[in-house]
Write an enzyme that holds these catalytic residues in place. Structure first.
Site, mmCIF file in Angstrom:
data_model
loop_
_atom_site.group_PDB
_atom_site.id
_atom_site.type_symbol
_atom_site.label_atom_id
_atom_site.label_comp_id
_atom_site.label_asym_id
_atom_site.label_seq_id
_atom_site.Cartn_x
_atom_site.Cartn_y
_atom_site.Cartn_z
ATOM 1 C CD GLU A 114 -1.394 2.235 1.341
ATOM 2 O OE1 GLU A 114 -1.643 2.980 0.216
ATOM 3 O OE2 GLU A 114 -1.738 2.661 2.572
ATOM 4 C CB CYS A 147 -1.678 7.993 0.882
ATOM 5 S SG CYS A 147 -0.272 6.813 1.793
#
Length: 475
Positions: A247, A281
């Site tokens: 991720e 993110c």
């Protein structure tokens, strides 16, 4: 100052050295923790390997109750843990409380999913040659998991690796970020209160340079990493035969179409470009606005950004705190200066004081500037006008990243078109790309990663299908 123990095969342990964690806001020491020796790391890996069959065979009720216990204890200690997150990470207490609440939900979801986690029967006598045969399809853990976690969500991103692993019966070794290990050590303390077998979990706060040996170890066949793309892909290259879930980063775009509610869009973009100092993110980085409403949107956005409260993260009113370190803030400041040198205009912010960068809005940013094409991971957004919806969606896709995107529109057709055309792992309609529900699939495409998190999705990722065929049955 007391030294926190780490967790070695489910029990507290100390090594030969300890390190200090400092508050990014004011530099004061907020905790000390013991660092495992090489021998202790080896012991943890050996224990995870040794317990893997027992862990996979744990009754569902044992796994589910352990997860439910963690959820309850996190809720009971929520205020304490939120202040710990703020102290080690610099995240404003408002956001830290939200992170703890999310971790409570993540473990609760995992407890619920563990109880639903079951095999299925499949009749095979659809063909004459398979008369009397029945397949039982179950999912089996791939083996012990190495979880490498980042600093920006020091509790909930650990939870997203620990909870699914326990739910499926996979031992897990957690290597937290060196800057923020304290939250995961508290999580280890709570896990130790459960009836999970010894070796089911370890929390090893080792420095990053010692992670390579853990990644290489064949007794840890699964590596789950959250962090930067260069590090993530280096891990995948290092162990090509392992199962690796990544991720990684992004440079998330928020698209504001001409039919959007501009007041709502401006408020959400302002807040979620700067929440947690942009260290997410899926924080808003690129704001793509249809030309007919560009000026009107900017008129609403700039006051919304100016109205954000920047300051001491321990203050309940603070919305924007420091970055994780002064070095991180200096990097962001330098990227802004490089963009300005290339022709960008600063509409707001652009300044730094210690580890704190003022919420920054840039216009006319060169296409190849780092703040446009890389992940800034700071409180910086760039404004980009688009002549049409065609151009807006093309601009979203003009990136090596593809984690999530947000589209502000009232049009159902524009929404489904975004879902069809945008090269991202998630499309959020009517809101910023920063929205994440902890039970939904979460992950990206392109340089934003491999695989999906979200409790059920991660449980599938950590397991493989196994088929048992029963023969000679009267069906």
């Amino acid at each position: 100052m007391d030294v926190r123990t780490f967790w070695l095969a489910g029990r507290p342990a100390t090594g030969e050295t300890d390190l200090t964690v400092t508050n990014p806001h004011d530099g004061r020491a907020v905790g000390r923790y013991s660092v495992p020796t090489d021998a202790q790391v080896e012991e943890a890996v050996a224990a995870a390997h040794a317990v893997s069959r027992e862990a996979a065979a744990l009754p569902v009720h044992v796994r589910a109750e352990a997860l439910a216990h963690v959820s309850r204890r996190l809720a009971a200690r929520a205020d304490e843990i939120a202040h710990l997150i703020t102290a080690e990470n610099g995240k404003p207490i408002f956001w830290a409380r939200g992170e703890v609440n999310r971790a409570v939900s993540t473990f609760r979801f995992a407890a619920e999913e563990a109880r639903r986690w079951s095999g299925q029967a499949q009749r095979l006598d659809t063909e004459p040659a398979a008369a009397g045969r029945l397949a039982y399809v179950s999912r089996v853990p791939k083996g012990p998991v190495l979880a490498i976690t980042p600093f920006n969500f020091p509790l909930n991103l650990v939870a997203h690796k620990v909870a699914p692993a326990i739910a499926v019966g996979a031992p897990i070794i957690i290597k937290p970020a060196p800057a923020t290990p304290l939250s995961s050590l508290v999580l280890g303390e709570i896990l130790a209160e459960t009836d999970l077998p010894a070796g089911m979990f370890s929390v090893l706060p080792v420095q990053n340079e010692r992670a390579a040996a853990l990644v290489d170890d064949p007794r840890l066949p699964v590596v789950s990493f959250t962090g930067s793309a260069p590090v993530g892909y280096s891990i995948a290259d290092q162990v090509p035969r392992k199962h690796v879930t990544l991720e990684l980063g992004g440079n998330a775009a928020a698209v504001v179409l001409a039919d959007a509610d501009l007041d709502w869009a401006a408020q959400r973009v302002a807040l979620f470009s700067n929440y947690q100092a942009g260290q997410s993110c899926i924080a808003v980085q690129r704001v793509i606005v249809e030309q007919p409403v560009y000026d009107a949107f900017v008129e609403r956005l700039l006051p919304a950004v100016a109205g954000l409260v920047t300051g001491d993260p321990a203050d309940e009113k603070t919305q924007v705190g420091p970055l994780v370190s002064e070095a991180a803030a200096e990097r962001v400041e330098q990227w802004v200066k490089e963009a300005v040198a290339g022709g960008a205009r600063v509409l707001a912010g652009g300044t730094r004081e210690g580890a704190t960068v003022a919420p920054t809005v840039l216009a006319d940013v060169p296409h190849d500037a780092k703040v446009a094409c890389e992940e800034v991971f700071g409180p910086v957004m760039i404004l980009q006008p688009a002549a049409s919806i065609d151009e807006a969606y093309a601009m979203v896709n003009d990136s090596k990243y593809g984690l999530q995107a947000g589209v502000f529109t009232r049009s159902l057709d524009a929404a489904f078109r975004a879902n069809r055309e945008l090269e991202v792992g998630g499309v959020i309609i009517g809101d910023v790309p920063s929205y994440r529900a902890d039970q939904m699939p979460y992950g990206g495409v392109k340089d934003s990663g491999i695989g999906r998190e979200g409790v059920h999705s991660a449980m599938e990722d950590l397991t493989y299908e196994k088929v048992m065929v029963l023969t000679g049955l009267s069906l």
